[in-house]
Design a protein around this motif. Structure first.
Motif, PDB file in Angstrom:
ATOM      1  N   ARG A 242     -20.441 -15.961 -78.542  1.00 25.57           N
ATOM      2  CA  ARG A 242     -21.516 -15.411 -79.378  1.00 25.57           C
ATOM      3  C   ARG A 242     -21.522 -13.892 -79.306  1.00 25.57           C
ATOM      4  O   ARG A 242     -21.671 -13.215 -80.332  1.00 25.57           O
ATOM      5  CB  ARG A 242     -22.859 -15.978 -78.923  1.00 25.57           C
ATOM      6  N   GLU A 243     -21.379 -13.354 -78.108  1.00 25.08           N
ATOM      7  CA  GLU A 243     -21.413 -11.899 -77.926  1.00 25.08           C
ATOM      8  C   GLU A 243     -20.336 -11.214 -78.757  1.00 25.08           C
ATOM      9  O   GLU A 243     -20.575 -10.171 -79.387  1.00 25.08           O
ATOM     10  CB  GLU A 243     -21.226 -11.566 -76.445  1.00 25.08           C
ATOM     11  N   TYR A 261     -18.265 -17.031 -91.308  1.00 17.97           N
ATOM     12  CA  TYR A 261     -18.898 -16.647 -90.041  1.00 17.97           C
ATOM     13  C   TYR A 261     -19.913 -17.717 -89.626  1.00 17.97           C
ATOM     14  O   TYR A 261     -19.934 -18.153 -88.464  1.00 17.97           O
ATOM     15  CB  TYR A 261     -19.580 -15.296 -90.238  1.00 17.97           C
ATOM     16  N   ALA A 262     -20.765 -18.124 -90.560  1.00 12.81           N
ATOM     17  CA  ALA A 262     -21.772 -19.152 -90.245  1.00 12.81           C
ATOM     18  C   ALA A 262     -21.117 -20.451 -89.818  1.00 12.81           C
ATOM     19  O   ALA A 262     -21.600 -21.135 -88.894  1.00 12.81           O
ATOM     20  CB  ALA A 262     -22.669 -19.380 -91.460  1.00 12.81           C
ATOM     21  N   ASP A 263     -20.009 -20.814 -90.461  1.00  5.39           N
ATOM     22  CA  ASP A 263     -19.291 -22.041 -90.071  1.00  5.39           C
ATOM     23  C   ASP A 263     -18.768 -21.931 -88.637  1.00  5.39           C
ATOM     24  O   ASP A 263     -18.834 -22.904 -87.868  1.00  5.39           O
ATOM     25  CB  ASP A 263     -18.126 -22.295 -91.028  1.00  5.39           C
ATOM     26  N   LEU A 264     -18.244 -20.755 -88.280  1.00  5.05           N
ATOM     27  CA  LEU A 264     -17.733 -20.563 -86.924  1.00  5.05           C
ATOM     28  C   LEU A 264     -18.863 -20.663 -85.898  1.00  5.05           C
ATOM     29  O   LEU A 264     -18.675 -21.219 -84.807  1.00  5.05           O
ATOM     30  CB  LEU A 264     -17.045 -19.200 -86.813  1.00  5.05           C
ATOM     31  N   VAL A 265     -20.014 -20.117 -86.231  1.00  3.75           N
ATOM     32  CA  VAL A 265     -21.174 -20.223 -85.336  1.00  3.75           C
ATOM     33  C   VAL A 265     -21.516 -21.684 -85.102  1.00  3.75           C
ATOM     34  O   VAL A 265     -21.725 -22.128 -83.959  1.00  3.75           O
ATOM     35  CB  VAL A 265     -22.382 -19.467 -85.936  1.00  3.75           C
ATOM     36  N   PRO A 270     -22.088 -22.407 -78.423  1.00 11.28           N
ATOM     37  CA  PRO A 270     -22.860 -23.448 -77.737  1.00 11.28           C
ATOM     38  C   PRO A 270     -24.182 -23.731 -78.463  1.00 11.28           C
ATOM     39  O   PRO A 270     -24.814 -22.811 -79.002  1.00 11.28           O
ATOM     40  CB  PRO A 270     -23.101 -22.847 -76.351  1.00 11.28           C
ATOM     41  N   ALA A 271     -24.584 -24.981 -78.471  1.00 11.90           N
ATOM     42  CA  ALA A 271     -25.743 -25.402 -79.262  1.00 11.90           C
ATOM     43  C   ALA A 271     -27.002 -24.612 -78.948  1.00 11.90           C
ATOM     44  O   ALA A 271     -27.778 -24.274 -79.846  1.00 11.90           O
ATOM     45  CB  ALA A 271     -25.990 -26.900 -79.036  1.00 11.90           C
ATOM     46  N   ASP A 272     -27.201 -24.289 -77.667  1.00 13.25           N
ATOM     47  CA  ASP A 272     -28.429 -23.596 -77.296  1.00 13.25           C
ATOM     48  C   ASP A 272     -28.413 -22.108 -77.670  1.00 13.25           C
ATOM     49  O   ASP A 272     -29.399 -21.408 -77.470  1.00 13.25           O
ATOM     50  CB  ASP A 272     -28.710 -23.755 -75.802  1.00 13.25           C
ATOM     51  N   GLU A 273     -27.294 -21.628 -78.221  1.00  9.01           N
ATOM     52  CA  GLU A 273     -27.209 -20.222 -78.621  1.00  9.01           C
ATOM     53  C   GLU A 273     -27.115 -20.031 -80.138  1.00  9.01           C
ATOM     54  O   GLU A 273     -27.155 -18.901 -80.624  1.00  9.01           O
ATOM     55  CB  GLU A 273     -25.972 -19.572 -77.973  1.00  9.01           C
ATOM     56  N   ARG A 274     -26.997 -21.122 -80.882  1.00  4.86           N
ATOM     57  CA  ARG A 274     -26.757 -20.994 -82.324  1.00  4.86           C
ATOM     58  C   ARG A 274     -27.933 -20.368 -83.053  1.00  4.86           C
ATOM     59  O   ARG A 274     -27.753 -19.557 -83.961  1.00  4.86           O
ATOM     60  CB  ARG A 274     -26.436 -22.361 -82.923  1.00  4.86           C
ATOM     61  N   GLU A 275     -29.139 -20.757 -82.678  1.00  7.88           N
ATOM     62  CA  GLU A 275     -30.296 -20.173 -83.349  1.00  7.88           C
ATOM     63  C   GLU A 275     -30.365 -18.669 -83.096  1.00  7.88           C
ATOM     64  O   GLU A 275     -30.742 -17.892 -83.979  1.00  7.88           O
ATOM     65  CB  GLU A 275     -31.581 -20.863 -82.882  1.00  7.88           C
ATOM     66  N   GLY A 276     -29.965 -18.258 -81.903  1.00  8.58           N
ATOM     67  CA  GLY A 276     -29.930 -16.829 -81.602  1.00  8.58           C
ATOM     68  C   GLY A 276     -28.929 -16.101 -82.484  1.00  8.58           C
ATOM     69  O   GLY A 276     -29.156 -14.953 -82.887  1.00  8.58           O
ATOM     70  N   PHE A 278     -28.137 -16.961 -85.567  1.00 11.36           N
ATOM     71  CA  PHE A 278     -28.752 -16.824 -86.894  1.00 11.36           C
ATOM     72  C   PHE A 278     -29.845 -15.756 -86.884  1.00 11.36           C
ATOM     73  O   PHE A 278     -30.045 -15.050 -87.880  1.00 11.36           O
ATOM     74  CB  PHE A 278     -29.302 -18.174 -87.367  1.00 11.36           C
ATOM     75  N   ALA A 279     -30.521 -15.609 -85.771  1.00 11.95           N
ATOM     76  CA  ALA A 279     -31.516 -14.541 -85.663  1.00 11.95           C
ATOM     77  C   ALA A 279     -30.840 -13.174 -85.741  1.00 11.95           C
ATOM     78  O   ALA A 279     -31.340 -12.243 -86.385  1.00 11.95           O
ATOM     79  CB  ALA A 279     -32.284 -14.674 -84.346  1.00 11.95           C
ATOM     80  N   ASN A 280     -29.694 -13.063 -85.081  1.00  4.72           N
ATOM     81  CA  ASN A 280     -28.950 -11.800 -85.123  1.00  4.72           C
ATOM     82  C   ASN A 280     -28.487 -11.478 -86.542  1.00  4.72           C
ATOM     83  O   ASN A 280     -28.562 -10.322 -86.994  1.00  4.72           O
ATOM     84  CB  ASN A 280     -27.747 -11.881 -84.186  1.00  4.72           C
ATOM     85  N   ILE A 281     -27.995 -12.481 -87.255  1.00  6.68           N
ATOM     86  CA  ILE A 281     -27.578 -12.286 -88.643  1.00  6.68           C
ATOM     87  C   ILE A 281     -28.753 -11.798 -89.477  1.00  6.68           C
ATOM     88  O   ILE A 281     -28.633 -10.841 -90.260  1.00  6.68           O
ATOM     89  CB  ILE A 281     -27.021 -13.600 -89.218  1.00  6.68           C
ATOM     90  N   ALA A 282     -29.891 -12.450 -89.326  1.00  4.68           N
ATOM     91  CA  ALA A 282     -31.075 -12.076 -90.106  1.00  4.68           C
ATOM     92  C   ALA A 282     -31.508 -10.652 -89.825  1.00  4.68           C
ATOM     93  O   ALA A 282     -31.884  -9.905 -90.741  1.00  4.68           O
ATOM     94  CB  ALA A 282     -32.220 -13.044 -89.797  1.00  4.68           C
ATOM     95  N   GLU A 283     -31.447 -10.252 -88.553  1.00  7.28           N
ATOM     96  CA  GLU A 283     -31.850  -8.888 -88.206  1.00  7.28           C
ATOM     97  C   GLU A 283     -30.933  -7.866 -88.870  1.00  7.28           C
ATOM     98  O   GLU A 283     -31.396  -6.851 -89.394  1.00  7.28           O
ATOM     99  CB  GLU A 283     -31.825  -8.696 -86.692  1.00  7.28           C
ATOM    100  N   GLN A 284     -29.632  -8.128 -88.866  1.00 11.82           N
ATOM    101  CA  GLN A 284     -28.702  -7.203 -89.512  1.00 11.82           C
ATOM    102  C   GLN A 284     -28.964  -7.105 -91.011  1.00 11.82           C
ATOM    103  O   GLN A 284     -28.958  -6.013 -91.597  1.00 11.82           O
ATOM    104  CB  GLN A 284     -27.256  -7.644 -89.264  1.00 11.82           C
ATOM    105  N   LEU A 285     -29.193  -8.250 -91.641  1.00 14.08           N
ATOM    106  CA  LEU A 285     -29.434  -8.258 -93.089  1.00 14.08           C
ATOM    107  C   LEU A 285     -30.736  -7.544 -93.444  1.00 14.08           C
ATOM    108  O   LEU A 285     -30.781  -6.730 -94.365  1.00 14.08           O
ATOM    109  CB  LEU A 285     -29.472  -9.700 -93.598  1.00 14.08           C
ATOM    110  N   ALA A 286     -31.796  -7.864 -92.704  1.00 13.57           N
ATOM    111  CA  ALA A 286     -33.096  -7.254 -93.001  1.00 13.57           C
ATOM    112  C   ALA A 286     -33.080  -5.758 -92.736  1.00 13.57           C
ATOM    113  O   ALA A 286     -33.645  -4.967 -93.503  1.00 13.57           O
ATOM    114  CB  ALA A 286     -34.185  -7.934 -92.175  1.00 13.57           C
ATOM    115  N   SER A 287     -32.426  -5.358 -91.648  1.00 14.63           N
ATOM    116  CA  SER A 287     -32.407  -3.942 -91.265  1.00 14.63           C
ATOM    117  C   SER A 287     -31.526  -3.104 -92.187  1.00 14.63           C
ATOM    118  O   SER A 287     -31.643  -1.882 -92.212  1.00 14.63           O
ATOM    119  CB  SER A 287     -31.926  -3.791 -89.817  1.00 14.63           C
ATOM    120  N   SER A 288     -30.638  -3.746 -92.927  1.00 15.82           N
ATOM    121  CA  SER A 288     -29.741  -3.006 -93.814  1.00 15.82           C
ATOM    122  C   SER A 288     -30.418  -2.573 -95.100  1.00 15.82           C
ATOM    123  O   SER A 288     -29.790  -1.919 -95.937  1.00 15.82           O
ATOM    124  CB  SER A 288     -28.518  -3.860 -94.148  1.00 15.82           C
ATOM    125  N   GLY A 289     -31.683  -2.939 -95.263  1.00 19.90           N
ATOM    126  CA  GLY A 289     -32.419  -2.545 -96.464  1.00 19.90           C
ATOM    127  C   GLY A 289     -32.616  -3.692 -97.440  1.00 19.90           C
ATOM    128  O   GLY A 289     -33.270  -3.521 -98.474  1.00 19.90           O
TER     129      GLY A 289
END
Length: 427
Positions: A242-243, A261-265, A270-276, A278-289
C-alpha cells in the motif's frame, strides 16, 4: 440559545531565477534529512532570503558585470563553497548572495564533462561528509538533466548510505531514465536490488528509497503492462504494498490507469488496508481542486463498494473542511453541500462524518475555530434530531484543546449513556 450566545461570544512578489540547485545546498544539517518535504522547506527558506535581497535591490552586481571580464572562466573554489552557503542561510552578506546566484547560472551553463570534472575535484577535497554531500547535490540536479544514467551509475552507493538528499535526486534521475528507456531502467533497478543496493538501514526493514523507485516503475507499468505491474507488487512484502502504491501521483494517471490502480488495490492490498487506500485516492482527487465531483466520478467509474465509498467520503469531507477552515470560515451553505454529497456516498453516516470533519477543521490552525464549528454542529443536531454529529465532533482531538466549551456541549447530548461516555472522555 444561551449556549449559542456563549459560543458566539467566545469567538514580496519579486521574481527570481530558479534556485532548485540551491534548494539542496541549503539543507545544511544534512544528517537530519529523511524526506523531500524537508528539502523543500529548507530550500524555501534559502529562496526567501535571496528573494528579499533581490526585491530590495540591495544585491550587488556580479564582478564580471562591473569589470568586463567573465567570471565563468575563473575556477570555482569548491572548498570555500560550504562556508558561503552556511553564511547565506544564516543571514549572509550581499556579496555572498550574489555569488550563489552567479554559481547557479554557471552550473546551468556547464557541459556534462565540466560537471563530472567538478565532481572529481570535490571527491578529492578534505571535507566533512555533510559538506561533500551538499556540494554533490548542487551539481547533481543539472547533471541529471543531461545524463541521468551516468548520475545513477556514479552515485548508486549513496542511495541508501547517504543522508537522503542524493538519494532523492537519484530517484529523479531514475524517473528521467524511465521516460527514455523504461526497459533499460527497470533492468538496472532490478540488478541493484539483487546486489543489495536498496537494502534498508532502518529497524522496520523498509527502504524509503526503494519505495520511491518502485513507484516510478509501477507508474510506467500501469499504462504499458498491467500484468507486469501486478507481478511486481505481488513480489513485495504485503506490509509495503500500500505504501508504495500510494506514492504514485494518482491525479496524474489517466482514467484507464486509475481504474487499473483500483484493481491492483482490490487484488493485492491486504483487506484491512484497502479502505485506507481508497481514502488516500479520494484525498488526492479532492485536494487537486476537483472537490466532490471528481471523487464521485472516480468512485462511479470503478463501481466502488459501499465500504470503499464510505472510506473515500470520510477522507474527502475531512480534506475539504480542513482546506476551507484554513482559508476562512465554513458557511452553512458549504456544510450543507457536503452533507448532500455524503447522503449519496455514505448513507446513514452523514451526521457522524460531518461531526468528525468539523472537528478536524477546527484543529487545523486556520480562521475556522472550535466555537464556529460548534455552532454548526448544534444546528445540525437540532435539524436532524440525532446526537451523532455532536458525539463525533466531541470525540475529535479539538475537543480536548477546548475542554470547557466541549464539556458544555457534551451536556447537550440527549442520550444519557452517550452523554456520560463523552463527559468521561473529556475529563
Amino acid at each position: 440559545m444561551d449556549m449559542q450566545r456563549n459560543l458566539s461570544c467566545l469567538k514580496a512578489s519579486h521574481m527570481i531565477p530558479p534556485l532548485s540547485a540551491l534548494i539542496l545546498v541549503g539543507v545544511w544539517n544534512a544528517s537530519q534529512m529523511r524526506s523531500i518535504s524537508s528539502l523543500e522547506h529548507d530550500g524555501q527558506e534559502l529562496r526567501g532570503k535571496i528573494s528579499v535581497a533581490l526585491a530590495s535591490g540591495s544585491v550587488p552586481d556580479a564582478p564580471h558585470a562591473k569589470g568586463g571580464h567573465s567570471a565563468a572562466k575563473d575556477a570555482i573554489d569548491w572548498k570555500r563553497m560550504p562556508a558561503a552557503m552556511a553564511a547565506v542561510r544564516n543571514g549572509g552578506e550581499k556579496a555572498q548572495l550574489r555569488a550563489m546566484i552567479d554559481l547557479q547560472q554557471r552550473l546551468k551553463n556547464m557541459t556534462r564533462e565540466e560537471m563530472i570534472a567538478a565532481l572529481d575535484e570535490i571527491a578529492g577535497l578534505d571535507l566533512s561528509d555533510e559538506d561533500r554531500e551538499a556540494l554533490i547535490a548542487m551539481i547533481l540536479e543539472p547533471l541529471i538533466k543531461l545524463d541521468p544514467q551516468y548520475a545513477l551509475a556514479r552515485f548508486v552507493d549513496q542511495i541508501e548510505s547517504g543522508s537522503g538528499s542524493v538519494g532523492w535526486q537519484l530517484a529523479t534521475a531514475f524517473e528521467q531514465w524511465m521516460k527514455k528507456d523504461s526497459a533499460g531502467a527497470i533492468a538496472w533497478f532490478d540488478r541493484q536490488i539483487a546486489e543489495g543496493k536498496f537494502e534498508s538501514r532502518t529497524l522496520d526493514g523498509k527502504s524509503e528509497m526503494r519505495s520511491k523507485f518502485e513507484s516510478e516503475v509501477l507508474e510506467n507499468l500501469l499504462s504499458s503492462d498491467l500484468a507486469a505491474a501486478a507481478l511486481r507488487i505481488q513480489a513485495l512484502p504485503e506490509d509495503q504494498r500500500r505504501e508504495i502504491l500510494e506514492q504514485l501521483p494518482f491525479t496524474d494517471l489517466s482514467p484507464n490507469e486509475q481504474k487499473a490502480y483500483a484493481d491492483l488495490v482490490r487484488q493485492l492490498i491486504p483487506a484491512d488496508e484497502r479502505e485506507g487506500s481508497f481514502a488516500n485516492i479520494a484525498e488526492q482527487l479532492a485536494s487537486s481542486g476537483g472537490g466532490y465531483e471528481k471523487v464521485s466520478l472516480f468512485l462511479d467509474s470503478v463501481q466502488a463498494s459501499p465500504a470503499e465509498r464510505a472510506a473515500a467520503a470520510k477522507q474527502t469531507a475531512t480534506s475539504q473542511f480542513e482546506m476551507l477552515g484554513r482559508d476562512g470560515d465554513i458557511s452553512r451553505a458549504e456544510a450543507d453541500s457536503l452533507r448532500a454529497w455524503l447522503d449519496k456516498q455514505a448513507p446513514g453516516q452523514t451526521d457522524s462524518i460531518t461531526g468528525k470533519a468539523l472537528a478536524e477543521a477546527a484543529q487545523a490552525g486556520g480562521k475556522f475555530d472550535f466555537e464556529a464549528a460548534s455552532e454548526l454542529v448544534l444546528q445540525y443536531q437540532k435539524s436532524s434530531g440525532s446526537d451523532d454529529v455532536l458525539v463525533a465532533f466531541l470525540e475529535g482531538y479539538s475537543a480536548h484543546s477546548n475542554l470547557e466549551v466541549a464539556q458544555q456541549l457534551a451536556g447537550m447530548i440527549s442520550d444519557p449513556t452517550l452523554r456520560e461516555k463523552i463527559l468521561k472522555q473529556l475529563k
